[in-house]
Every structure is written in structure tokens, then in C-alpha cells.
Design a protein around this motif. Structure first.
Motif, PDB file in Angstrom:
ATOM      1  N   UNK A  15      -8.445  52.205   4.451  1.00 40.97           N
ATOM      2  CA  UNK A  15      -7.748  53.109   5.365  1.00 40.97           C
ATOM      3  C   UNK A  15      -8.177  52.871   6.814  1.00 40.97           C
ATOM      4  N   UNK A  16      -9.132  51.983   7.026  1.00 43.77           N
ATOM      5  CA  UNK A  16      -9.602  51.687   8.369  1.00 43.77           C
ATOM      6  C   UNK A  16      -8.496  51.090   9.222  1.00 43.77           C
ATOM      7  N   UNK A  17      -8.474  51.470  10.495  1.00 39.37           N
ATOM      8  CA  UNK A  17      -7.454  50.961  11.406  1.00 39.37           C
ATOM      9  C   UNK A  17      -8.102  50.059  12.443  1.00 39.37           C
ATOM     10  N   UNK A  18      -7.405  48.965  12.736  1.00 39.55           N
ATOM     11  CA  UNK A  18      -7.852  48.025  13.753  1.00 39.55           C
ATOM     12  C   UNK A  18      -6.811  48.012  14.858  1.00 39.55           C
ATOM     13  N   UNK A  19      -7.263  47.979  16.109  1.00 38.58           N
ATOM     14  CA  UNK A  19      -6.318  47.975  17.221  1.00 38.58           C
ATOM     15  C   UNK A  19      -6.751  46.952  18.258  1.00 38.58           C
ATOM     16  N   UNK A  20      -5.763  46.166  18.674  1.00 38.13           N
ATOM     17  CA  UNK A  20      -5.981  45.224  19.765  1.00 38.13           C
ATOM     18  C   UNK A  20      -5.112  45.712  20.911  1.00 38.13           C
ATOM     19  N   UNK A  34      -7.889  46.274   6.483  1.00 43.08           N
ATOM     20  CA  UNK A  34      -7.252  47.483   6.981  1.00 43.08           C
ATOM     21  C   UNK A  34      -5.985  47.233   7.773  1.00 43.08           C
ATOM     22  N   UNK A  35      -5.369  48.323   8.153  1.00 51.46           N
ATOM     23  CA  UNK A  35      -4.164  48.388   8.965  1.00 51.46           C
ATOM     24  C   UNK A  35      -4.441  47.789  10.347  1.00 51.46           C
ATOM     25  N   UNK A  36      -3.437  47.122  10.933  1.00 56.63           N
ATOM     26  CA  UNK A  36      -3.582  46.523  12.260  1.00 56.63           C
ATOM     27  C   UNK A  36      -2.484  47.004  13.189  1.00 56.63           C
ATOM     28  N   UNK A  37      -2.850  47.354  14.408  1.00 53.65           N
ATOM     29  CA  UNK A  37      -1.891  47.612  15.488  1.00 53.65           C
ATOM     30  C   UNK A  37      -2.242  46.639  16.594  1.00 53.65           C
ATOM     31  N   UNK A  38      -1.249  45.817  16.987  1.00 58.09           N
ATOM     32  CA  UNK A  38      -1.502  44.781  17.988  1.00 58.09           C
ATOM     33  C   UNK A  38      -0.615  45.033  19.202  1.00 58.09           C
ATOM     34  N   UNK A  39      -1.248  45.358  20.324  1.00 58.71           N
ATOM     35  CA  UNK A  39      -0.539  45.514  21.588  1.00 58.71           C
ATOM     36  C   UNK A  39      -0.971  44.432  22.572  1.00 58.71           C
ATOM     37  N   UNK A  51      -0.760  46.844   6.306  1.00 57.23           N
ATOM     38  CA  UNK A  51       0.371  46.845   7.231  1.00 57.23           C
ATOM     39  C   UNK A  51      -0.061  46.358   8.616  1.00 57.23           C
ATOM     40  N   UNK A  52       0.851  45.647   9.283  1.00 57.26           N
ATOM     41  CA  UNK A  52       0.615  45.199  10.652  1.00 57.26           C
ATOM     42  C   UNK A  52       1.756  45.701  11.523  1.00 57.26           C
ATOM     43  N   UNK A  53       1.406  46.290  12.670  1.00 57.45           N
ATOM     44  CA  UNK A  53       2.396  46.716  13.659  1.00 57.45           C
ATOM     45  C   UNK A  53       2.138  45.925  14.924  1.00 57.45           C
ATOM     46  N   UNK A  54       3.192  45.254  15.413  1.00 61.34           N
ATOM     47  CA  UNK A  54       3.102  44.565  16.697  1.00 61.34           C
ATOM     48  C   UNK A  54       3.890  45.406  17.687  1.00 61.34           C
ATOM     49  N   UNK A  55       3.188  46.014  18.643  1.00 60.99           N
ATOM     50  CA  UNK A  55       3.816  46.884  19.630  1.00 60.99           C
ATOM     51  C   UNK A  55       4.662  46.097  20.619  1.00 60.99           C
ATOM     52  N   UNK A  56       5.342  46.825  21.517  1.00 63.57           N
ATOM     53  CA  UNK A  56       6.245  46.189  22.491  1.00 63.57           C
ATOM     54  C   UNK A  56       5.544  45.150  23.343  1.00 63.57           C
ATOM     55  N   UNK A  57       4.287  45.370  23.693  1.00 63.17           N
ATOM     56  CA  UNK A  57       3.561  44.406  24.524  1.00 63.17           C
ATOM     57  C   UNK A  57       2.764  43.420  23.683  1.00 63.17           C
ATOM     58  N   UNK A  68       3.206  44.652   4.739  1.00 64.19           N
ATOM     59  CA  UNK A  68       4.355  45.174   5.487  1.00 64.19           C
ATOM     60  C   UNK A  68       4.125  44.916   6.963  1.00 64.19           C
ATOM     61  N   UNK A  69       5.228  44.746   7.716  1.00 61.12           N
ATOM     62  CA  UNK A  69       5.100  44.527   9.152  1.00 61.12           C
ATOM     63  C   UNK A  69       6.228  45.221   9.893  1.00 61.12           C
ATOM     64  N   UNK A  70       5.874  45.904  10.986  1.00 62.78           N
ATOM     65  CA  UNK A  70       6.838  46.481  11.920  1.00 62.78           C
ATOM     66  C   UNK A  70       6.627  45.746  13.234  1.00 62.78           C
ATOM     67  N   UNK A  71       7.682  45.107  13.731  1.00 58.91           N
ATOM     68  CA  UNK A  71       7.524  44.300  14.936  1.00 58.91           C
ATOM     69  C   UNK A  71       8.441  44.806  16.035  1.00 58.91           C
TER      70      UNK A  71
END
Length: 159
Positions: A15-20, A34-39, A51-57, A68-71
């Protein structure tokens, strides 16, 4: 010795979240459970069973392997998603994609070769001398274009 604590398997997502964050640039390979959010920007490979989320930036140039991926941002390279790949309207994808399911919003740019997991590749156009489709009664199918062309040619020859 008498502890009821269960050890987590290293192959299970956590359940750990990683953020760049935006403005951060990384070069190299990343492996996480864990989950990744990449900005920010990543040049290299990202591998996670989550799951990986690539933000707008956000921008990845390399290989992304995940469930799963949300881009919303940009991706260039090889994308391997075992579950659902969701491309938002601001997404820009270039490269090779293998996905279980694909959801694309209007406005997204998708310049990639794509194959769906579990699909079989068919060689289209390999058999140019195909047989005429028949319906259940053994008759020629009424929407078979080759039969209509042949009948038109036959009629024009008799005239």
C-alpha cells in the motif's frame, strides 16, 4: 517466537505510495512493490506489480511494466500493462504497447504499436484467394462483395 506477525511476500503489491514530483529528473531503473505517481521525468525502466499514474507534467522515456496505468503526461518507449491502460485527454504515447484493456479519452495522442494481452495475431491479407462465405443453407452470402463483382462482370459480358 510467539509472534503472530506474517511476513509479506516480496512479490505482492504494497500500500506504500511513491511520488516523483515535478522538477525531479531520474536516470536509471526503478523497481518497487507500491503505487507510483510520476510528475517528474524518468529516463529508464520502471517495474511495479501495482498501479502507475503519470501526471500532466510527468514523462517516462524507457520501459514501464505495471498492473494498471493512468497516463495524463508523456510516455516514450515500451509499455507493458497487465490490467487496464487509461489514456487521459492530455496523454501523449509513442512506442510499443501491450495491454490487457485499453481506454482512450478523446484528445489523447497514441502513436504506438499496440497489442492486447491474450489476443492472437492474425496475418491479414496473407490469403488472397479465400473461399466465398456461405450461409447456413450453403448459399452465397448476400453481402459477399466478390460474388457481387463476379455477377456484375458476368452481366456486362452478356450485354
Amino acid at each position: 517466537m510467539f509472534s503472530d506477525k506474517k511476513e509479506k511476500s516480496m512479490n505482492e503489491p504494497t500500500t506504500g505510495q511513491n511520488r516523483i514530483n515535478e522538477g525531479t529528473k531520474l536516470k536509471g531503473d526503478i523497481q518497487s512493490q507500491g503505487f507510483f505517481r510520476i510528475d517528474g521525468t524518468i529516463e529508464g525502466n520502471v517495474n511495479t506489480p501495482s498501479k502507475v499514474v503519470i501526471g500532466k507534467s510527468g514523462f517516462i522515456n524507457g520501459t514501464l511494466t505495471c498492473e494498471n496505468a493512468d497516463i495524463e503526461g508523456r510516455f516514450e518507449g515500451e509499455l507493458q500493462v497487465s490490467g487496464t491502460l487509461s489514456l487521459k485527454e492530455t496523454a501523449h504515447i509513442e512506442g510499443q504497447v501491450v495491454a490487457g484493456k485499453l481506454a482512450v479519452e478523446p484528445g489523447a495522442t497514441f502513436n504506438a504499436t499496440c497489442s492486447m494481452k491474450g489476443s492472437t495475431k492474425k496475418n491479414l491479407g496473407a490469403n488472397t484467394n479465400s473461399t466465398v462465405e456461405k450461409d447456413i443453407k450453403g448459399q452465397n452470402h448476400p453481402f459477399d462483395r466478390s460474388q457481387r463483382i463476379q455477377s456484375v462482370k458476368a452481366e456486362s459480358k452478356t450485354e
